[in-house]
Design an enzyme around this catalytic site. Sequence first.
Site, PDB file in Angstrom:
ATOM      1  N   ASP A 129       0.790  -1.236   0.000  1.00 29.95           N
ATOM      2  CA  ASP A 129       0.000   0.000   0.000  1.00 29.95           C
ATOM      3  C   ASP A 129       0.821   1.284   0.000  1.00 29.95           C
ATOM      4  OD1 ASP A 129       0.855   0.252   2.735  1.00 29.95           O
ATOM      5  OD2 ASP A 129      -0.888  -0.889   3.428  1.00 29.95           O
ATOM      6  N   HIS A 133       6.412  -7.954  -1.360  1.00 28.76           N
ATOM      7  CA  HIS A 133       5.335  -8.381  -2.254  1.00 28.76           C
ATOM      8  C   HIS A 133       5.021  -7.336  -3.319  1.00 28.76           C
ATOM      9  CE1 HIS A 133       3.940 -11.394   1.077  1.00 28.76           C
ATOM     10  NE2 HIS A 133       4.986 -11.812   0.419  1.00 28.76           N
ATOM     11  N   ALA A 175      -2.266  -8.320  17.013  1.00 21.27           N
ATOM     12  CA  ALA A 175      -3.568  -8.377  17.685  1.00 21.27           C
ATOM     13  C   ALA A 175      -3.894  -9.790  18.172  1.00 21.27           C
ATOM     14  CB  ALA A 175      -4.654  -7.884  16.732  1.00 21.27           C
ATOM     15  N   GLU A 176      -3.337 -10.823  17.490  1.00 25.66           N
ATOM     16  CA  GLU A 176      -3.607 -12.202  17.937  1.00 25.66           C
ATOM     17  C   GLU A 176      -2.335 -13.038  17.879  1.00 25.66           C
ATOM     18  OE1 GLU A 176      -7.161 -13.136  15.413  1.00 25.66           O
ATOM     19  OE2 GLU A 176      -5.673 -13.305  13.835  1.00 25.66           O
ATOM     20  N   CYS A 209      -4.435  -1.569 -21.736  1.00 27.29           N
ATOM     21  CA  CYS A 209      -3.185  -0.820 -21.753  1.00 27.29           C
ATOM     22  C   CYS A 209      -3.332   0.378 -22.678  1.00 27.29           C
ATOM     23  CB  CYS A 209      -2.045  -1.731 -22.231  1.00 27.29           C
ATOM     24  SG  CYS A 209      -0.498  -0.846 -22.464  1.00 27.29           S
TER      25      CYS A 209
END
Length: 251
Positions: free
Chosen positions: A105, A120, A220-221, A152
Amino acid sequence: MINGRIGRAAELLSSAHAGIALTGAGVSAESGIPTFRGEGGLWSQYDPVKVASIGNFLNDPTAYWSVARERGPAVLSARPNPGHAALAALEEAGHLVAVITQNTDGLHQDAGTQRVIELHGSGRTVQCLDCGAREKRAEVQSRLATEMPPLCRMCGGIFLKPTVVLFGEAMPIPAMQEAFALARAADVMLVVGSSLVVYPAAQIPLAAVEAGAALVVINAEATPLDRHAEVLIRGRSGEVLPELAALMSPA
Ligand code: OAD
């Protein structure tokens, strides 16, 4: 207890000479980008193999872009949250030498982190698999309402693919080499907001631990690497990381 653990993580980072962070989708959750796994995660709505594999993209680019049309606006309009800002501050102060991320992001860069290793790829650019032309993802996103799949602008090809690693694609070798070299040299390895179930990314903290780094996990977990952690902090990165950064003395 949480304060004690954050304090211990701050102590470790304060004396680090080659601290690094590995981040995952959880670090961007408080910016409004859904994670992949867990409650409300993207993969509870969609089958990753169908949506995010290179085979499926080549077979049916429209299916890929239909999901991207829905998910794109939240990602493209997201702003860094206090967790991203705290990581940038830790780098600026010399406590971290780099942020390795599984996220595509671009929010670490927006927050000001200078050395970001994108394992990635980046979702902000799109590339034509036929002619190689690149375009900004935001521009492609803006024509999805009327053009599906997007074409494109240079050659009219139908295989416009974000420059991210899809399932079934090779990882970017330079980024992997850089990440593992950093892990082998690290004295503190901070992992934030990752389920640590996707390899080879999840191997990076293990490589750091094997080379002698202290592992700090903020998530968080539970994660499969928790048992290797010297400090385990269960919480939201947008709250924990600013608290951690505030406790640090300059490097
Ligand atoms: P996941 O979605 O697998 O895991 C996100 C983790 O963040 C979960 O363990 C959540 O509990 C935790 N989490 C959620 N909100 C949080 C918050 N505010 N603070 C801290 N933790 C929070 O994301 P990744 O581990 O990044 O790959 O997933 C790895 C890869 O799987 C992704 O890069 C993507 C995906 O398939 C590709 O697309 C190649």
